[in-house]
Design an enzyme around this catalytic site. Structure first.
Site, mmCIF file in Angstrom:
data_model
loop_
_atom_site.group_PDB
_atom_site.id
_atom_site.type_symbol
_atom_site.label_atom_id
_atom_site.label_comp_id
_atom_site.label_asym_id
_atom_site.label_seq_id
_atom_site.Cartn_x
_atom_site.Cartn_y
_atom_site.Cartn_z
ATOM 1 C CD GLU A 8 0.999 0.156 2.325
ATOM 2 O OE1 GLU A 8 1.856 -0.669 2.683
ATOM 3 O OE2 GLU A 8 0.055 -0.131 1.558
ATOM 4 C CG HIS A 9 4.606 3.383 4.943
ATOM 5 N ND1 HIS A 9 5.582 3.528 3.988
ATOM 6 C CD2 HIS A 9 4.274 2.069 4.950
ATOM 7 C CE1 HIS A 9 5.837 2.349 3.444
ATOM 8 N NE2 HIS A 9 5.062 1.453 4.008
ATOM 9 C CG HIS A 10 3.848 8.499 7.241
ATOM 10 N ND1 HIS A 10 4.670 8.129 6.196
ATOM 11 C CD2 HIS A 10 4.580 8.367 8.371
ATOM 12 C CE1 HIS A 10 5.865 7.801 6.671
ATOM 13 N NE2 HIS A 10 5.839 7.939 7.984
ATOM 14 C CD GLN A 20 6.157 7.049 -6.889
ATOM 15 O OE1 GLN A 20 6.022 7.936 -6.049
ATOM 16 N NE2 GLN A 20 6.951 7.176 -7.928
ATOM 17 C CG HIS A 51 5.852 10.117 -1.752
ATOM 18 N ND1 HIS A 51 5.222 8.936 -1.450
ATOM 19 C CD2 HIS A 51 6.289 10.002 -3.030
ATOM 20 C CE1 HIS A 51 5.283 8.125 -2.498
ATOM 21 N NE2 HIS A 51 5.924 8.755 -3.470
ATOM 22 C CB CYS A 105 5.126 10.932 4.286
ATOM 23 S SG CYS A 105 5.726 9.990 2.879
#
Length: 254
Positions: A145-147, A185, A213, A215
């Site tokens: 959800e961050h990237h 996660q 991940h 990212c």
């Protein structure tokens, strides 16, 4: 079941079902956001939701549009993104990319369309079994959800039944519900554990997630071989080191 809430099998008492236990011994189940089971129902008059087009729970008193109805606006957004990158969205290779990308994003996040009750579909059975049930190496794909880039890996789930068992495929479906959303996660791991708890009220639940991940692989520190491992232990898995050790040994065995 004895009067004090303990499970009794062949004259042997087992711990109480997890939902009957004092959560202060593990962590507050109600503190973990499990989409589909809001503490207070949200409506179209709830502040911040006046123009809400999408909720985690589709059974609220106002329904989101169908996913197909969302495609035109999402496609326009992807077209704007391409233009912002300096690309020409009208060139042949990108002509249908906005619509394809919008459809792909809807698929990546299809868990928003599912609730725990819908997926379980009454596949909960009374069974006099009080030994550990473990399903390991369940494949998982999610979106950071961050990237807004993927992370993927495997999930292992164990629970100690207390008079009820869950259809084995439903454990994989629970993983699918919560992984197919914008996630981190750590929260995903807790949501899976809480969902299993709510489904069969076992004496304990254990979940281990191992993820890669993108990212971290494609940007930032760019560490290709890094993996992230998270766990949630509830009930006897948290309280009893031997039970926890048995689960971890089963998970890591070949």
């Amino acid at each position: 079941m004895t009067t004090n809430g303990e499970c009794r099998t062949n004259g042997t008492r087992r711990p109480k079902p997890l939902l009957s236990r004092s959560c202060s011994e593990n962590y507050e189940i109600n503190d973990v956001d499990v989409p589909g089971t809001p503490k207070t129902p949200r409506t179209s008059t709830t502040p911040g939701h006046e123009k809400c087009t999408f909720h985690h729970d589709l059974e609220l008193d106002h329904n989101p549009p169908t996913r197909e109805a969302m495609l035109p606006e999402m496609s326009r957004s992807y077209r704007l993104l391409l233009e912002s990158l300096g690309e020409n969205p009208d060139r042949p290779g990108l002509l249908k990319t906005p619509e394809r990308a919008a459809k792909a994003m809807l698929f990546f996040t299809k868990g928003y369309d599912q609730s725990l009750e819908e997926v379980l579909n009454d596949a909960i059975f009374d069974e006099d079994h009080d030994e550990m049930v473990v399903v390991k190496d369940i494949e998982m794909f999610s979106m950071c959800e961050h990237h807004l880039v993927p992370f993927y890996g495997k999930v292992s789930i164990g629970y100690l039944p207390c008079g009820k068992i869950l259809g084995l495929s439903k454990l994989a479906r629970i993983v699918e519900i919560y992984s197919r959303r914008l996630q981190v996660q750590e929260r995903l791991t807790k949501q899976i554990a809480v969902a299993v708890t709510k489904a069969v009220q076992p004496a304990g639940v254990a979940v281990v997630v191992e993820g890669v991940h993108m990212c971290m692989v494609m940007r930032g520190v760019q560490k290709i071989n890094s993996k992230t491992v998270t766990s949630t232990m509830l009930g006897v898995f948290r309280d009893d080191p031997k039970t926890r050790e048995e689960f971890l040994n089963l998970v890591h065995s070949k």
